[in-house]
Write a protein that holds these residues in place. Sequence first.
Motif, PDB file in Angstrom:
ATOM      1  N   SER A 104       0.615  -1.136   0.585  1.00 28.75           N
ATOM      2  CA  SER A 104       0.187  -0.018  -0.385  1.00 28.75           C
ATOM      3  C   SER A 104       0.955   1.451   0.292  1.00 28.75           C
ATOM      4  N   LYS A 105       1.690   1.141   0.455  1.00 34.22           N
ATOM      5  CA  LYS A 105       2.917   2.840   0.744  1.00 34.22           C
ATOM      6  C   LYS A 105       3.013   2.543  -0.680  1.00 34.22           C
ATOM      7  N   SER A 131      -7.580  -1.298   5.757  1.00 32.29           N
ATOM      8  CA  SER A 131      -6.860  -0.257   5.827  1.00 32.29           C
ATOM      9  C   SER A 131      -6.221   0.599   4.056  1.00 32.29           C
ATOM     10  N   PHE A 132      -5.864  -0.981   3.575  1.00 38.00           N
ATOM     11  CA  PHE A 132      -5.585  -0.773   2.206  1.00 38.00           C
ATOM     12  C   PHE A 132      -6.392  -0.518   0.511  1.00 38.00           C
ATOM     13  N   LEU A 133      -7.478  -1.049   1.167  1.00 35.88           N
ATOM     14  CA  LEU A 133      -8.923  -0.292   0.448  1.00 35.88           C
ATOM     15  C   LEU A 133      -8.769   1.237   0.731  1.00 35.88           C
ATOM     16  N   GLU A 134      -8.760   1.282   2.441  1.00 32.32           N
ATOM     17  CA  GLU A 134      -8.927   3.274   2.323  1.00 32.32           C
ATOM     18  C   GLU A 134      -7.850   4.232   1.953  1.00 32.32           C
ATOM     19  N   ASN A 139      -6.685   8.202  -2.884  1.00 33.13           N
ATOM     20  CA  ASN A 139      -5.047   8.372  -3.271  1.00 33.13           C
ATOM     21  C   ASN A 139      -5.397   8.669  -4.850  1.00 33.13           C
ATOM     22  N   GLY A 140      -6.868   8.704  -4.926  1.00 34.30           N
ATOM     23  CA  GLY A 140      -7.070   8.683  -5.918  1.00 34.30           C
ATOM     24  C   GLY A 140      -7.606   7.449  -7.293  1.00 34.30           C
ATOM     25  N   TYR A 141      -7.922   6.046  -6.351  1.00 33.66           N
ATOM     26  CA  TYR A 141      -8.421   4.993  -7.007  1.00 33.66           C
ATOM     27  C   TYR A 141      -9.664   4.644  -7.761  1.00 33.66           C
TER      28      TYR A 141
END
Length: 346
Positions: A104-105, A131-134, A139-141
């Motif tokens: 994610s980072k 957290s990954f989905l958030e 980030n605009g995805y």
Amino acid sequence: MKVAAIDLFCGIGGLTKGVSNSGIKVIAGIDIDSESQFAYESNNDACFINKDVTKVTAQEILDLYPADTDVKILMGCAPCQPFSTYNQKNGKNRKNVDLIGYFSKLIADVQPHIVAMENVPQLSKEKVFESFLEALSQNGYEYTWEKVFSPDYGVPQTRHRLILLASKFSKISLIPKKYTEESYLTVRDIIGNLPFLNSGEINRGDLLHRSVKLNEKNINRIMQSVPGGTWRDWDEDIRLECHKKDSGKSYDAVYGRMRWDKPAPTITTKFYGYGNGRFGHPDQNRALSYREGALLQTFPIDYKFYDVSSKFSGKKLGIQIGNAVPVKLGEVIGESIITHLLTLNN
């Protein structure tokens, strides 16, 4: 439009091979396992970078994409053992959980146009996935994810997987299912024409078509095993002690034969062992060969897995094949991305 992908946690290249087959150029794969390099580079037009993904910087990844790349794809399957049903039930350590967070980072720092991830369905229940989905949203995805039954997409094993796709452009989703229950590929379709093999034998025409030697007791057990059956089909005197206890009577997912006309069970890292699951050959008195496991993982029959001039390690090869993303699922991911990109031009 020039499209390029980089494969994190690439292993021996199942995802890379599938995405490449769909028509997307994969530039490089990154993995901590140096022994995966031979298979990865021998079968894919991509470079293997032997490095711990947590030590890879965003700039290193950005530098891998050609300067004229229009669409950057970052994809991967972080090691899934911490999230597997088996390891959760047995309290295994979860040291690899942070790899999802690091993925994610990297996405946040690299800002690729497309993200793709394959993993076990149990991941969806984890806080790290939430957290990954958030982070994707922040980030605009736009993203979609779903739990996939692999036979629906041409993988001949009852494997359930989670596939996530995310895009900076617009909504992206997986392509429709390709198969129905009536048309699923079966064990017979995939390995039915391979040469006969005895327990412990190596086919000299294909050194990967070799089976682990069974001891006399297991030979007797598999001779009494029927396709789709259990250890309950055996005579009492050859049953395991654990099966005679109340705690073991319900555990029948081991020491079984596969069925010819059904998909195989999920191929694990120990698929070559008769006692490790339902990995008995449908009618030969042995477990799956390494070639059969690889074919059921939808690797091409000409895929090179190890340097024949080096020492053969069945345990290592089993781990590499069992941990791989099935090539056909990689193709589905690639086809889904291409379908998505084509809609941008309409």
